[in-house]
Design an enzyme around this catalytic site. Sequence first.
Site, mmCIF file in Angstrom:
data_model
loop_
_atom_site.group_PDB
_atom_site.id
_atom_site.type_symbol
_atom_site.label_atom_id
_atom_site.label_comp_id
_atom_site.label_asym_id
_atom_site.label_seq_id
_atom_site.Cartn_x
_atom_site.Cartn_y
_atom_site.Cartn_z
ATOM 1 N N SER A 13 0.841 -1.205 0.000
ATOM 2 C CA SER A 13 0.000 0.000 0.000
ATOM 3 C C SER A 13 0.878 1.258 0.000
ATOM 4 O O SER A 13 0.496 2.286 -0.580
ATOM 5 C CB SER A 13 -0.960 0.013 1.193
ATOM 6 O OG SER A 13 -0.286 0.204 2.404
ATOM 7 N N ASN A 14 2.030 1.187 0.610
ATOM 8 C CA ASN A 14 2.938 2.344 0.575
ATOM 9 C C ASN A 14 3.626 2.481 -0.775
ATOM 10 O O ASN A 14 3.902 3.599 -1.219
ATOM 11 C CB ASN A 14 3.938 2.271 1.725
ATOM 12 C CG ASN A 14 3.283 2.636 3.030
ATOM 13 O OD1 ASN A 14 3.035 3.806 3.299
ATOM 14 N ND2 ASN A 14 2.926 1.632 3.826
ATOM 15 N N MET A 88 10.837 -6.153 4.874
ATOM 16 C CA MET A 88 10.952 -6.764 6.201
ATOM 17 C C MET A 88 12.277 -7.502 6.386
ATOM 18 O O MET A 88 12.289 -8.684 6.752
ATOM 19 C CB MET A 88 9.771 -7.701 6.428
ATOM 20 C CG MET A 88 8.449 -6.964 6.483
ATOM 21 S SD MET A 88 8.437 -5.685 7.766
ATOM 22 C CE MET A 88 6.692 -5.291 7.837
ATOM 23 N N ARG A 89 13.367 -6.804 6.116
ATOM 24 C CA ARG A 89 14.693 -7.386 6.344
ATOM 25 C C ARG A 89 15.620 -6.338 6.945
ATOM 26 O O ARG A 89 15.489 -5.148 6.632
ATOM 27 C CB ARG A 89 15.319 -7.871 5.038
ATOM 28 C CG ARG A 89 14.656 -9.117 4.529
ATOM 29 C CD ARG A 89 15.310 -9.645 3.285
ATOM 30 N NE ARG A 89 14.594 -10.823 2.851
ATOM 31 C CZ ARG A 89 14.835 -12.056 3.279
ATOM 32 N NH1 ARG A 89 15.831 -12.281 4.113
ATOM 33 N NH2 ARG A 89 14.109 -13.069 2.864
ATOM 34 N N HIS A 107 8.364 3.227 9.431
ATOM 35 C CA HIS A 107 8.031 2.353 10.558
ATOM 36 C C HIS A 107 6.702 2.797 11.175
ATOM 37 O O HIS A 107 6.502 3.989 11.426
ATOM 38 C CB HIS A 107 9.139 2.381 11.610
ATOM 39 C CG HIS A 107 8.876 1.393 12.710
ATOM 40 N ND1 HIS A 107 9.008 0.041 12.505
ATOM 41 C CD2 HIS A 107 8.436 1.558 13.977
ATOM 42 C CE1 HIS A 107 8.669 -0.592 13.620
ATOM 43 N NE2 HIS A 107 8.320 0.308 14.531
HETATM 44 C C1 GAR Z 1 3.874 -0.583 6.813
HETATM 45 O O1 GAR Z 1 2.945 -0.370 7.841
HETATM 46 C C2 GAR Z 1 5.276 -0.280 7.302
HETATM 47 O O2 GAR Z 1 5.319 0.771 8.218
HETATM 48 C C3 GAR Z 1 5.665 -1.595 7.942
HETATM 49 O O3 GAR Z 1 5.181 -2.547 7.047
HETATM 50 C C4 GAR Z 1 3.946 -2.088 6.487
HETATM 51 C C5 GAR Z 1 3.955 -2.352 5.001
HETATM 52 O O4 GAR Z 1 2.689 -2.116 4.459
HETATM 53 N N1 GAR Z 1 7.076 -1.692 8.158
HETATM 54 C C6 GAR Z 1 7.618 -2.181 9.280
HETATM 55 O O5 GAR Z 1 6.981 -2.670 10.185
HETATM 56 C C7 GAR Z 1 9.140 -2.099 9.335
HETATM 57 N N2 GAR Z 1 9.620 -2.408 10.629
HETATM 58 P P1 GAR Z 1 2.467 -2.050 2.890
HETATM 59 O O6 GAR Z 1 3.077 -3.308 2.285
HETATM 60 O O7 GAR Z 1 0.991 -2.022 2.700
HETATM 61 O O8 GAR Z 1 3.135 -0.802 2.361
#
Ligand code: GAR
Length: 187
Positions: A13-14, A88-89, A107
């Site tokens: 989504s980001n 996520m790495r 984050h």
């Molecule tokens: C987001 O909420 C981001 O902040 C988190 O993963 C999600 C990805 O969402 N990242 C972490 O937790 C990093 N420690 P998305 O795939 O919908 O963009």
Amino acid sequence: MKSIAIFASGTGSNFAALQAKFGDDQSGIHIACMVCDHADAPVVGKAKAAGVPVITINYRDYPSKAAAEAAIVAALPPVDMLVLAGFMRILGPTLLDAYPQRIVNLHPALLPSFPGRTGIEDAFAYGVRVTGVTVHYVDAGIDSGQIIAQEPVRVLVNDTIDTLAARIHAVEHKLLPETVQQLLEQD
Ligand code: GAR
């Protein structure tokens, strides 16, 4: 024109929010590619649909994290910044040294509280009344690099994980693209 590589592992989504802001190149920022460590992650389909080149790296195909990261460095086109949007790495020195002070991470909590993979859940379980979103430079630690931008999100009395997560994601979708744009405009 500045260019970025987006790194993501899951839903994307980001990625979609970055694509919405920068996808037409009108902002002066070009999304050169999307790097993913899971070939079947939904973000891969989003990138392909948007016409963004995808670099898929399956870490298990490599003998070490350093070897996988060396493959990423070799595959990346020239870019001004790596944007970790749900990647996520933990990065190792191969990537960190190739892009010093040029890697930012998103984050879903107010660092230094609740680092790691489950920032939203951990903050909710702890019972904080305010959590939020952080964008920070990446270093060798877990969500420990210098903070660039933060925005608070209140935890409401009737919140569930899902309602809280939805508001956090909405803030992420604004804060990350805006912060990337500001950083690259100052560059
Ligand atoms: C987001 O909420 C981001 O902040 C988190 O993963 C999600 C990805 O969402 N990242 C972490 O937790 C990093 N420690 P998305 O795939 O919908 O963009």
